[in-house]
Design a protein around this motif. Structure first.
Motif, PDB file in Angstrom:
ATOM      1  N   ILE A  93      -5.747  -2.682  13.843  1.00  0.00           N
ATOM      2  CA  ILE A  93      -5.627  -3.940  13.112  1.00  0.00           C
ATOM      3  C   ILE A  93      -7.027  -4.500  12.917  1.00  0.00           C
ATOM      4  CG2 ILE A  93      -5.358  -5.422  15.161  1.00  0.00           C
ATOM      5  CD1 ILE A  93      -3.041  -6.812  13.540  1.00  0.00           C
TER       6      ILE A  93
ATOM      7  N   SER B 187       3.274   2.913   3.221  1.00  0.00           N
ATOM      8  CA  SER B 187       3.432   1.733   4.060  1.00  0.00           C
ATOM      9  C   SER B 187       4.888   1.330   4.152  1.00  0.00           C
ATOM     10  CB  SER B 187       2.597   0.572   3.519  1.00  0.00           C
ATOM     11  OG  SER B 187       3.166   0.061   2.340  1.00  0.00           O
TER      12      SER B 187
ATOM     13  N   TYR C  50      -1.899   1.501  10.832  1.00  0.00           N
ATOM     14  CA  TYR C  50      -2.688   0.299  10.583  1.00  0.00           C
ATOM     15  C   TYR C  50      -1.742  -0.857  10.296  1.00  0.00           C
ATOM     16  CZ  TYR C  50      -6.139  -2.843   8.587  1.00  0.00           C
ATOM     17  OH  TYR C  50      -6.938  -3.923   8.330  1.00  0.00           O
TER      18      TYR C  50
ATOM     19  N   GLN D 235      -1.255  -4.335   8.828  1.00  0.00           N
ATOM     20  CA  GLN D 235      -1.916  -5.205   7.859  1.00  0.00           C
ATOM     21  C   GLN D 235      -1.048  -6.429   7.578  1.00  0.00           C
ATOM     22  OE1 GLN D 235      -3.952  -3.682   4.282  1.00  0.00           O
ATOM     23  NE2 GLN D 235      -2.338  -4.730   3.173  1.00  0.00           N
ATOM     24  N   GLY D 236      -1.675  -7.557   7.466  1.00  0.00           N
ATOM     25  CA  GLY D 236      -0.973  -8.749   7.005  1.00  0.00           C
ATOM     26  C   GLY D 236       0.107  -9.251   7.937  1.00  0.00           C
TER      27      GLY D 236
ATOM     28  N   THR E  61     -12.462  -4.918  14.034  1.00  0.00           N
ATOM     29  CA  THR E  61     -11.415  -3.909  14.041  1.00  0.00           C
ATOM     30  C   THR E  61     -11.021  -3.671  15.494  1.00  0.00           C
ATOM     31  OG1 THR E  61     -12.350  -2.883  12.065  1.00  0.00           O
ATOM     32  CG2 THR E  61     -10.770  -1.567  13.336  1.00  0.00           C
TER      33      THR E  61
ATOM     34  N   THR F  51      -9.268  -8.171  11.743  1.00  0.00           N
ATOM     35  CA  THR F  51      -9.175  -9.616  11.554  1.00  0.00           C
ATOM     36  C   THR F  51     -10.582 -10.174  11.383  1.00  0.00           C
ATOM     37  OG1 THR F  51      -8.187 -11.644  12.453  1.00  0.00           O
ATOM     38  CG2 THR F  51      -9.263 -10.178  14.029  1.00  0.00           C
TER      39      THR F  51
ATOM     40  N   GLN G 223       0.826  -1.191   0.000  1.00  0.00           N
ATOM     41  CA  GLN G 223       0.000   0.000   0.000  1.00  0.00           C
ATOM     42  C   GLN G 223       0.872   1.259   0.000  1.00  0.00           C
ATOM     43  OE1 GLN G 223      -3.569  -0.020   0.134  1.00  0.00           O
ATOM     44  NE2 GLN G 223      -3.143  -2.105  -0.450  1.00  0.00           N
TER      45      GLN G 223
END
Length: 155
Positions: free
Chosen positions: A109, A46, A72, A74-75, A149, A111, A43
């Motif tokens: 985060i 990032s 944030y 991510q992943g 979230t 999920t 992104q």
């Protein structure tokens, strides 16, 4: 204990292996809906970080996306053989430092509840701020799943 550092080009193969393994595990629980727009791998705004073992083996990865009010995460993914050894904790501690350095007060985060990961993140100091039926994912039997979230204040 792992050491967390910025992603290097040489990390590409082990990171791809970790991400593929973890994604395959998650796909046993949920997957993207066919009409879901795919997100690009990296992104804008990032940075990717990796956790390495004392033997310099890549054992975990996370992507951190700078948003207006939060960093944030991510992943985030940890190699199966290195789970329950504090790797996710180390990655999130580094994310915490990145957020603080950027003047951000919050880590965020998301999920899928059905994976059990929301409980893991709560044990790591996050709290739920939103829970809703996912527009983008569903259970492998096409039943709805819940996106959660979570947030944690940067210390």
């Amino acid at each position: 204990m792992s050491i967390v550092r910025e992603f290097l080009t040489d990390d590409t193969e082990p990171v791809n292996l970790i991400m593929t393994t973890c994604t395959q595990e998650l796909r046993k629980v949920y997957g993207p809906k066919p009409a879901t727009k795919r997100v690009s791998k990296i992104q804008p705004n990032s940075s990717r970080i990796v956790a390495v073992s004392p033997k310099d083996t890549v054992v975990g990865v996370a992507e951190c996306i700078h948003r207006e009010l939060a960093l944030y995460v991510q992943g985030i993914a940890v190699a199966p053989t290195y789970r329950r050894r504090g790797v996710a904790t180390d990655l999130l501690a580094h994310c915490n430092s990145l957020a603080a350095d950027a003047g951000l007060n919050v880590l965020e985060i998301a999920t899928i509840k059905e994976t059990g990961n929301a409980e893991l993140f709560c044990r790591l100091g996050f709290f739920v701020i939103d829970e809703r039926v996912s527009d983008h994912f569903w259970h492998h039997d096409k039943q709805p799943v819940t996106e959660v979230t979570l947030r944690r204040h940067v210390t």
